[in-house]
Design an enzyme around this catalytic site. Structure first.
Site, PDB file in Angstrom:
ATOM      1  N   ASP A 108       0.785  -1.239   0.000  1.00 35.57           N
ATOM      2  CA  ASP A 108       0.000   0.000   0.000  1.00 35.57           C
ATOM      3  C   ASP A 108       0.822   1.297   0.000  1.00 35.57           C
ATOM      4  O   ASP A 108       0.523   2.234   0.758  1.00 35.57           O
ATOM      5  CB  ASP A 108      -0.937   0.019   1.218  1.00 35.57           C
ATOM      6  CG  ASP A 108      -1.906  -1.143   1.245  1.00 35.57           C
ATOM      7  OD1 ASP A 108      -1.913  -1.946   0.288  1.00 35.57           O
ATOM      8  OD2 ASP A 108      -2.640  -1.284   2.241  1.00 35.57           O
ATOM      9  N   ASP A 166      -4.668  -0.704  -1.697  1.00 36.44           N
ATOM     10  CA  ASP A 166      -5.984  -0.447  -1.110  1.00 36.44           C
ATOM     11  C   ASP A 166      -6.887   0.120  -2.208  1.00 36.44           C
ATOM     12  O   ASP A 166      -6.482   1.047  -2.929  1.00 36.44           O
ATOM     13  CB  ASP A 166      -5.822   0.579   0.031  1.00 36.44           C
ATOM     14  CG  ASP A 166      -6.362   0.084   1.349  1.00 36.44           C
ATOM     15  OD1 ASP A 166      -6.515  -1.138   1.513  1.00 36.44           O
ATOM     16  OD2 ASP A 166      -6.613   0.925   2.224  1.00 36.44           O
ATOM     17  N   HIS A 189     -10.774   0.991  -2.295  1.00 35.08           N
ATOM     18  CA  HIS A 189     -12.101   1.066  -1.689  1.00 35.08           C
ATOM     19  C   HIS A 189     -13.125   1.720  -2.611  1.00 35.08           C
ATOM     20  O   HIS A 189     -12.827   2.743  -3.245  1.00 35.08           O
ATOM     21  CB  HIS A 189     -12.051   1.891  -0.400  1.00 35.08           C
ATOM     22  CG  HIS A 189     -11.205   1.298   0.679  1.00 35.08           C
ATOM     23  ND1 HIS A 189     -11.373   0.020   1.142  1.00 35.08           N
ATOM     24  CD2 HIS A 189     -10.187   1.832   1.403  1.00 35.08           C
ATOM     25  CE1 HIS A 189     -10.507  -0.219   2.103  1.00 35.08           C
ATOM     26  NE2 HIS A 189      -9.768   0.855   2.271  1.00 35.08           N
ATOM     27  N   HIS A 241     -17.341   3.306   1.525  1.00 34.74           N
ATOM     28  CA  HIS A 241     -16.947   2.055   2.167  1.00 34.74           C
ATOM     29  C   HIS A 241     -17.333   2.062   3.642  1.00 34.74           C
ATOM     30  O   HIS A 241     -17.320   3.104   4.301  1.00 34.74           O
ATOM     31  CB  HIS A 241     -15.438   1.829   2.025  1.00 34.74           C
ATOM     32  CG  HIS A 241     -14.994   0.452   2.361  1.00 34.74           C
ATOM     33  ND1 HIS A 241     -14.662   0.080   3.643  1.00 34.74           N
ATOM     34  CD2 HIS A 241     -14.850  -0.653   1.592  1.00 34.74           C
ATOM     35  CE1 HIS A 241     -14.311  -1.193   3.643  1.00 34.74           C
ATOM     36  NE2 HIS A 241     -14.412  -1.666   2.414  1.00 34.74           N
ATOM     37  N   HIS A 301     -10.383   7.218   2.068  1.00 32.33           N
ATOM     38  CA  HIS A 301      -9.051   7.089   1.497  1.00 32.33           C
ATOM     39  C   HIS A 301      -9.016   6.007   0.423  1.00 32.33           C
ATOM     40  O   HIS A 301      -9.836   5.096   0.422  1.00 32.33           O
ATOM     41  CB  HIS A 301      -8.009   6.766   2.589  1.00 32.33           C
ATOM     42  CG  HIS A 301      -8.212   5.421   3.221  1.00 32.33           C
ATOM     43  ND1 HIS A 301      -9.145   5.193   4.216  1.00 32.33           N
ATOM     44  CD2 HIS A 301      -7.612   4.225   2.992  1.00 32.33           C
ATOM     45  CE1 HIS A 301      -9.111   3.917   4.573  1.00 32.33           C
ATOM     46  NE2 HIS A 301      -8.188   3.309   3.850  1.00 32.33           N
ATOM     47  N   LYS A 349      -7.137  -4.792  -2.725  1.00 31.86           N
ATOM     48  CA  LYS A 349      -7.852  -5.286  -1.555  1.00 31.86           C
ATOM     49  C   LYS A 349      -8.755  -4.190  -1.003  1.00 31.86           C
ATOM     50  O   LYS A 349      -8.562  -3.012  -1.292  1.00 31.86           O
ATOM     51  CB  LYS A 349      -6.874  -5.757  -0.476  1.00 31.86           C
ATOM     52  CG  LYS A 349      -5.921  -4.694   0.046  1.00 31.86           C
ATOM     53  CD  LYS A 349      -4.862  -5.300   0.953  1.00 31.86           C
ATOM     54  CE  LYS A 349      -3.928  -4.268   1.539  1.00 31.86           C
ATOM     55  NZ  LYS A 349      -4.543  -3.342   2.474  1.00 31.86           N
ATOM     56  N   CYS A 367      -1.500  -2.602   7.960  1.00 31.49           N
ATOM     57  CA  CYS A 367      -1.533  -3.519   6.817  1.00 31.49           C
ATOM     58  C   CYS A 367      -0.268  -4.358   6.686  1.00 31.49           C
ATOM     59  O   CYS A 367      -0.341  -5.526   6.294  1.00 31.49           O
ATOM     60  CB  CYS A 367      -1.822  -2.744   5.537  1.00 31.49           C
ATOM     61  SG  CYS A 367      -3.490  -2.025   5.549  1.00 31.49           S
TER      62      CYS A 367
END
Length: 215
Positions: A21, A59, A61, A65, A94, A119, A164
């Protein structure tokens, strides 16, 4: 091919660098900036040049989310709520799909990636680990990918050390991978002592904490 070079390639073929990330929203001026998050990019780029297999997690999203504080009336970022899968920290919005904040840091050598693993794209489940989402049931497929390629040793870098990176390292060692975290290629958030807790737990779980200069 010289014997020494052949041996190096044979060794690295069973190892992989997992970069977690390294995205704009986790770097300075991002919506969920990790202090000095961009400082690790040159270190990671040097490491990337040394590995045959490089995997980047991202990441990713959807807007709205469930882990965003803005999705819960009256809640603020960093508050803790109960979700069907357990406790969840609420974050600022984010790494929204397709946004500038979701892009990799511009200086990261992302072109070298063998795999970019996204993810956190299920709207109702957050995902810290690159191996599974926070419900501990929804898998990303990373384990199968690594095992099918004969990889048994993982070096982890990225953001953030205590979230993470930590959850990915714990899941990696639980799946039988020799797991090392390169600390000078990571940075942490340190939310209420989370960094110290994460480092201690990684050591308890036989995850090696090293510096890039140790390699």
């Amino acid at each position: 091919m010289p014997v020494k070079e052949a041996l190096v390639k044979k060794t690295l073929a069973k190892e992989a660098l997992l970069v977690i990330d390294v995205q704009n929203d986790f770097c300075p001026n991002g919506s969920l900036a990790v202090p000095h998050g961009d400082a690790i990019v040159p270190v990671i780029n040097q490491l990337i040049d040394r590995f045959e297999t490089v995997i980047l997690s991202q990441d990713w999203h959807p807007a709205g989310h469930s882990s965003f504080a803005s999705s819960h009336a009256g809640k603020n970022p960093m508050e803790l709520i109960d979700m069907p899968y357990g406790k969840q920290i609420l974050w600022p919005d984010h790494c929204i799909q397709g946004s500038k904040g979701a892009e990799f840091h511009a200086d990261l050598n992302s072109d070298r990636a063998d795999l970019i693993l996204r993810k956190g794209y299920h709207s109702s489940i957050d995902s810290y680990s690159a191996f599974q989402e926070n419900d501990k049931q929804t898998l990303t497929g990373l384990t199968s990918y690594l095992k099918e390629r004969g990889i048994n040793k993982l070096y982890l870098t990225g953001l953030a050390t205590d979230f993470c990176v930590y959850f990915s390292a714990i899941d990696a060692v639980a799946r039988g991978f020799e797991t090392l975290v390169i600390l000078d290629a990571c940075r942490g958030i340190n939310l209420d002592g989370s960094l110290e807790t994460a480092l201690a737990d990684m050591q308890t779980n036989h995850i090696k904490l090293i510096q890039s200069t140790d390699m």
